[in-house]
Motif scaffolding. Structure first.
Motif, short mmCIF file in Angstrom:
data_model
loop_
_atom_site.label_atom_id
_atom_site.label_comp_id
_atom_site.label_asym_id
_atom_site.label_seq_id
_atom_site.Cartn_x
_atom_site.Cartn_y
_atom_site.Cartn_z
N PRO A 1 0.71 -1.16 0.03
CA PRO A 1 0.15 -0.22 0.06
C PRO A 1 0.86 1.29 0.00
CG PRO A 1 -0.83 -1.68 1.47
CD PRO A 1 0.31 -2.10 1.07
N LEU A 2 1.88 1.16 0.44
CA LEU A 2 2.85 2.43 0.71
C LEU A 2 3.69 2.73 -0.75
CD1 LEU A 2 3.96 4.87 2.21
CD2 LEU A 2 5.82 3.40 3.14
N LEU A 3 4.39 1.63 -1.27
CA LEU A 3 5.31 1.86 -2.36
C LEU A 3 4.57 1.85 -3.61
CD1 LEU A 3 8.21 -0.19 -1.13
CD2 LEU A 3 7.76 2.43 -0.89
N ASP A 4 3.51 1.44 -3.69
CA ASP A 4 2.69 0.71 -4.96
C ASP A 4 2.08 2.19 -5.49
OD1 ASP A 4 3.51 -1.74 -5.06
OD2 ASP A 4 1.56 -2.63 -4.55
N THR A 5 1.96 3.09 -4.34
CA THR A 5 1.27 4.55 -4.78
C THR A 5 2.23 5.31 -5.90
OG1 THR A 5 1.79 5.30 -2.59
CG2 THR A 5 -0.34 4.49 -3.11
N THR B 1 3.42 10.79 2.42
CA THR B 1 2.39 10.10 3.14
C THR B 1 3.16 9.26 4.30
OG1 THR B 1 0.58 8.75 3.15
CG2 THR B 1 2.31 8.08 1.89
N THR B 2 2.36 8.58 5.23
CA THR B 2 2.93 7.52 6.13
C THR B 2 2.60 6.21 5.86
OG1 THR B 2 1.28 7.83 7.80
CG2 THR B 2 2.84 9.75 7.77
N ALA B 3 3.18 5.20 6.49
CA ALA B 3 2.71 3.62 6.29
C ALA B 3 1.54 3.68 6.97
CB ALA B 3 3.83 3.02 6.98
N GLY B 4 1.18 4.28 7.95
CA GLY B 4 0.00 4.26 8.63
C GLY B 4 -0.97 4.73 7.89
N ARG B 5 -1.15 5.94 7.20
CA ARG B 5 -2.02 6.28 6.23
C ARG B 5 -2.29 5.44 5.09
NH1 ARG B 5 -1.83 12.69 7.46
NH2 ARG B 5 -0.88 12.63 9.42
N ALA B 6 -1.04 5.12 4.52
CA ALA B 6 -1.01 4.27 3.26
C ALA B 6 -2.04 2.99 3.62
CB ALA B 6 0.23 3.92 2.72
N TRP C 1 -1.62 -1.15 9.80
CA TRP C 1 -0.41 -1.11 9.41
C TRP C 1 0.48 -1.73 10.30
CZ3 TRP C 1 4.27 -0.68 7.20
CH2 TRP C 1 5.26 -0.26 7.99
N GLN C 2 0.17 -1.76 11.80
CA GLN C 2 0.95 -2.42 12.70
C GLN C 2 0.71 -3.76 13.01
OE1 GLN C 2 2.72 -1.01 15.54
NE2 GLN C 2 2.25 1.30 14.56
N ALA C 3 -0.53 -4.15 12.20
CA ALA C 3 -0.25 -5.74 12.11
C ALA C 3 0.47 -6.31 10.78
CB ALA C 3 -1.94 -6.26 12.14
N SER C 4 0.75 -5.56 10.13
CA SER C 4 1.27 -6.04 8.75
C SER C 4 2.79 -6.49 8.84
CB SER C 4 1.36 -4.71 7.79
OG SER C 4 2.44 -3.95 7.97
N ALA C 5 3.11 -7.39 7.88
CA ALA C 5 4.33 -8.01 7.96
C ALA C 5 5.48 -6.98 7.74
CB ALA C 5 4.61 -9.21 6.87
N LYS C 6 5.31 -5.84 6.80
CA LYS C 6 6.18 -4.96 6.98
C LYS C 6 6.43 -3.90 7.98
CE LYS C 6 6.92 -5.44 2.38
NZ LYS C 6 5.97 -4.49 1.23
#
Length: 261
Positions: free
Chosen positions: A88-92, A101-106, A113-118
């Motif tokens: 969601p962050l880099l694909d944009t 932007t931030t990872a949390g927003r993306a 975001w906190q639950a993601s593998a990234k």
């Protein structure tokens, strides 16, 4: 003298200092990228700075400046990782959006975001659980600077600071050619959505003809996808591909490998 962070930051001074620092940096790509990254780290009061450079099959990560700690570099050196599905962050940035932007927003919120593998990987390697991104080039070979810290997500004011220096950073990066970039710390190879679909059908034991029917493509296309999968997973056959995919978490269930028509 450092930048004035927080609400008292002078945006003009930030841009002037960026250009001045880069002009005074060692006259090679590494030194100038480190200078840019360190300024962004300072601008957002963060301990970690990274540069992400898009590649046809994924992306490459470079630890720069304060982010290039010995411990992190030793854990990343020569490492290859494989991921599947969207980022969601880099694909944009790959699709053309250059909005800081931030990872949390993306990811649609802190919970996702906190639950993601990234996020879990960021905590493990970098000791950070929040990321702010400054994209400076879009497309397949996108370029984005990331800064990270532990704690609360970056604020609107933080993103405003990134927008302030974005044109200057983008202009400086535009002078660099991809082949001039320093060696990456970590290469991330991504399976496309269709490659992942073929891999799952492969794991369930379907032959190429049945896989093509279910995936809506020809057998020739299936074999092309399989070739790409084998290359990315660094394997040479179906069983090895499935085992490797299990090891790195690309398959959500235990494959049957029972042959289907």
């Amino acid at each position: 003298m450092g930048l004035v962070s927080g609400q008292g930051m002078d945006p003009y001074r930030a841009v002037v200092e960026l250009i001045t620092r880069v002009a005074e940096a060692p006259a090679h790509v590494d030194g100038r990228l480190v200078t840019m990254s360190d300024l962004l780290i300072e601008l957002l009061d963060s301990p970690t700075g990274l540069m992400v450079h898009g590649a046809p099959d994924g992306y490459e990560v470079r630890a720069l400046g304060h982010g290039a700690t010995h411990d992190a570099q030793s854990r990343l050196s020569e490492e290859l990782r494989i991921t599947a599905g969207p980022d969601p962050l880099l694909d944009t940035f790959r699709s053309g959006d250059l909005t800081p932007t931030t990872a949390g927003r993306a990811y649609g919120g802190q919970e996702a975001w906190q639950a993601s593998a990234k996020c879990l990987g960021s905590i493990d390697i970098w000791g950070i659980d929040q990321v702010a991104a400054l994209p400076v080039r879009s497309g397949e070979q996108f370029v984005a600077f990331l800064v990270g810290r532990r704690g609360a997500d970056y604020s609107d004011a933080d993103l405003d600071r990134l927008r302030t220096v974005q044109p200057a950073v983008a202009g400086l990066v535009s002078m660099l050619e991809p082949h001039d970039l320093p060696r990456s710390s970590l290469h991330i190879a991504q399976l496309t959505a269709r490659e992942l679909q073929v891999l799952r059908l492969l794991a369930d034991g379907h032959k190429a003809s049945a896989t093509g029917h279910r995936a809506g493509c020809s057998q020739r296309t299936v074999h092309r996808h399989l070739s790409n999968i084998y290359d990315k997973l660094d394997v040479g056959d179906r069983l090895s591909a499935v085992v490797r995919a299990q090891e790195i978490g690309l398959l959500e269930h235990t494959p049957s490998l029972v042959r289907h028509g």
